[in-house]
Design an enzyme around this catalytic site. Sequence first.
Site, PDB file in Angstrom:
ATOM      1  N   GLU A 114      -5.093   4.855 -10.689  1.00  0.00           N
ATOM      2  CA  GLU A 114      -3.974   4.585  -9.775  1.00  0.00           C
ATOM      3  C   GLU A 114      -3.894   3.094  -9.476  1.00  0.00           C
ATOM      4  O   GLU A 114      -4.820   2.331  -9.768  1.00  0.00           O
ATOM      5  CB  GLU A 114      -4.156   5.381  -8.461  1.00  0.00           C
ATOM      6  CG  GLU A 114      -3.939   6.867  -8.666  1.00  0.00           C
ATOM      7  CD  GLU A 114      -3.993   7.712  -7.401  1.00  0.00           C
ATOM      8  OE1 GLU A 114      -3.512   8.840  -7.455  1.00  0.00           O
ATOM      9  OE2 GLU A 114      -4.519   7.251  -6.372  1.00  0.00           O
ATOM     10  N   HIS A 242       5.324   4.822   0.019  1.00  0.00           N
ATOM     11  CA  HIS A 242       4.969   5.163  -1.354  1.00  0.00           C
ATOM     12  C   HIS A 242       6.167   4.810  -2.233  1.00  0.00           C
ATOM     13  O   HIS A 242       7.302   5.145  -1.891  1.00  0.00           O
ATOM     14  CB  HIS A 242       4.649   6.660  -1.466  1.00  0.00           C
ATOM     15  CG  HIS A 242       3.892   7.000  -2.719  1.00  0.00           C
ATOM     16  ND1 HIS A 242       4.459   6.919  -3.964  1.00  0.00           N
ATOM     17  CD2 HIS A 242       2.619   7.414  -2.918  1.00  0.00           C
ATOM     18  CE1 HIS A 242       3.557   7.270  -4.874  1.00  0.00           C
ATOM     19  NE2 HIS A 242       2.428   7.576  -4.266  1.00  0.00           N
ATOM     20  N   ARG A 293       0.608  -0.673  -3.920  1.00  0.00           N
ATOM     21  CA  ARG A 293       1.849  -0.018  -3.489  1.00  0.00           C
ATOM     22  C   ARG A 293       2.836  -0.905  -2.762  1.00  0.00           C
ATOM     23  O   ARG A 293       4.038  -0.747  -2.903  1.00  0.00           O
ATOM     24  CB  ARG A 293       1.490   1.095  -2.526  1.00  0.00           C
ATOM     25  CG  ARG A 293       1.206   2.313  -3.257  1.00  0.00           C
ATOM     26  CD  ARG A 293       0.894   3.419  -2.350  1.00  0.00           C
ATOM     27  NE  ARG A 293       0.182   4.341  -3.187  1.00  0.00           N
ATOM     28  CZ  ARG A 293      -0.456   5.386  -2.753  1.00  0.00           C
ATOM     29  NH1 ARG A 293      -0.475   5.652  -1.476  1.00  0.00           N
ATOM     30  NH2 ARG A 293      -1.058   6.171  -3.592  1.00  0.00           N
ATOM     31  N   HIS A 354       4.828   6.926   3.887  1.00  0.00           N
ATOM     32  CA  HIS A 354       3.786   7.775   3.301  1.00  0.00           C
ATOM     33  C   HIS A 354       2.487   7.809   4.104  1.00  0.00           C
ATOM     34  O   HIS A 354       1.857   8.854   4.220  1.00  0.00           O
ATOM     35  CB  HIS A 354       3.505   7.251   1.896  1.00  0.00           C
ATOM     36  CG  HIS A 354       2.505   8.041   1.116  1.00  0.00           C
ATOM     37  ND1 HIS A 354       2.719   9.356   0.756  1.00  0.00           N
ATOM     38  CD2 HIS A 354       1.295   7.711   0.604  1.00  0.00           C
ATOM     39  CE1 HIS A 354       1.684   9.796   0.058  1.00  0.00           C
ATOM     40  NE2 HIS A 354       0.793   8.828  -0.030  1.00  0.00           N
ATOM     41  N   ARG A 389      -3.503   0.283   2.444  1.00  0.00           N
ATOM     42  CA  ARG A 389      -4.498   1.222   1.912  1.00  0.00           C
ATOM     43  C   ARG A 389      -4.445   1.271   0.390  1.00  0.00           C
ATOM     44  O   ARG A 389      -3.369   1.378  -0.209  1.00  0.00           O
ATOM     45  CB  ARG A 389      -4.223   2.624   2.452  1.00  0.00           C
ATOM     46  CG  ARG A 389      -5.147   3.684   1.902  1.00  0.00           C
ATOM     47  CD  ARG A 389      -4.771   5.045   2.450  1.00  0.00           C
ATOM     48  NE  ARG A 389      -3.467   5.440   1.996  1.00  0.00           N
ATOM     49  CZ  ARG A 389      -3.249   6.403   1.108  1.00  0.00           C
ATOM     50  NH1 ARG A 389      -4.260   7.078   0.586  1.00  0.00           N
ATOM     51  NH2 ARG A 389      -2.030   6.724   0.752  1.00  0.00           N
TER      52      ARG A 389
END
Length: 535
Positions: A114, A242, A293, A354, A389
């Site tokens: 990811e 997100h 992100r 998100h 995060r």
Amino acid sequence: MARRYKYDYLVIGSGVAGLWFALGVAASGRVAIVTKKARAESNTNYAQGGIASVWHEEDSVQSHVEDTLAAGAGLCDEDVVRTVITEGPREIRALIALGASFTKSKGQLHLGREGGHSHPRIVHAQDATGREVERALLGAIHAHDNIDVFEYHYALDLITEHHLGQYVTRLRPDVSCFGAYVYDEPNDEVHTFLSRVTMLATGGSCAVYRHTTNPLIATGDGIAMAYRAKARIANMEFVQFHPTALYRPETNTGAKPSFLISEAVRGFGAMLRNQDGVRFMPRYDPRAELAPRDIVARAIDDQLKQRGEDYVLLDVSHQNTSALEAEFPHIVKTCRRRGIDPARESIPVVPSAHYQCGGVQTDLEARTSIVGLLAAGEVACTGLHGANRLASNSLLEALVLSRRAANRAPDIAAVQNWNEAVPDWDATGTERPGEWVLISHNRDELQRVMWDYVGIVRSNLRLSRALRRTRLLYKEVEDFYDRTRISGALCELRNMIAVAYLIIRSAQMRRESRGLHYTLDYPDRMTAEQRPSLV
Ligand code: FAD
Ligand code: SIN
């Protein structure tokens, strides 16, 4: 009839954080789990990508630490980062021992990839990791004699000295939590739950935004309750959007959560294109689709604004169809059900709120600034995430912190007795709500304000406009609350307004752009602003 319950441990919330804590303390005392809907309904249950953890032989704790610190943009607490990452694999082994089944390849755990991660390190159960974790945990809870689960029980307020008639301020260092007032929705009663230790595990708050991947439960109740109880709250301006939620005009109303297209799909090779089919991410960041992100979400936002379009395209159609179907069965099936075949065509996507990086400030044993009150999972701000995060670090954080809290909680319980002086909930002088439309209209208005003015790109003007609107909503709702009999929907709205206020004020206080907080008025990162924002 309203009741008084006495438990050693009161757990508010039945996602990964609450359940893992409950299992950890159940051998040392009686546990009540109160949860506002059916027990599985939680953000946890919808988690897709997986749990970030160091397993690969070429990977290392140091590398995962560095990736987490880089994403956190100078605001992570390095001690916390190292502790969570070091202890993570042990918790995953414990989950497996409990019966959780994760995807394997050649007999080993299969590791997904990811954004922001330098190595494949995402332990997952195909593309429905949260459902598997929740299933395994609820199974273990069910088998435990010492744990009672109260479904459709909505925690209204944490009980502190304030409820004993004392004056409590945020500066007072010795505020204690004696349990919570809980609304039993089916029976329309407010019960008093007295506890020695209370674990706040109520999850996040992204339902304050019009477009969110979160289920409807994510209304920030825990943050609002802790704020009212005068706990310390940190970093609320850092809301993670997100980049890739499925765009569907008919669900674009804010009433329903947006379906997530996991970041792992980009890890599998999917590319982002504008509606002319041009791949745009390499122009924004050398890591392209696998940049963290905040960068990907802002790039999409920029494309949408520049081009005046509603969505961009996520293209995975060039990848092998059977591998795609095997790795992402849930996503492929859901897209096909909605008329899009990811094996043949691009998926229309938009960013969506998100994850709440800030929350109730805790230490490494999940202790808050209130004695007897612990917090873990998305409701907490431990210092792991900083200003942004890293993908799949939240299930990891919830597991490690809940375990640490469970190890410590018996010591706290041993010196904290039930406070019998706590009065029952006072519901006199209130009437039943006749004006439901006020609640739904104000909820809708708040979600629009937050989306339009406190979203991916902010400015002083937008934030002050949002604050003005939120204050008006606050006045209306407080007035309504004072004369109306309690209901889950009204309390949620009240909590959402409190959380919105905290996000807006924290955003106004940060005079720079850092991580997830980006403002047109202060576009640069400033060394002088490198500190958590505390309320
Ligand atoms: P939750 O799982 O949200 O549980 C909160 C619980 O509290 C719920 O049971 C709720 O009903 C209850 N509750 C709330 N308020 C009250 C109240 N007032 N009274 C009583 N009960 C209450 N993270 C990852 O690390 N990896 C992923 O792959 C990943 N994918 C995600 C995909 C989606 C679509 C979403 C939405 C999130 C994802 N996340 C992922 C984030 C992660 O799922 C959450 O951060 C994590 O599950 C939070 O766990 P929790 O136990 O803190 O809260
Ligand atoms: C995802 O699968 O993209 C979500 C992962 C996360 O939020 O950590």
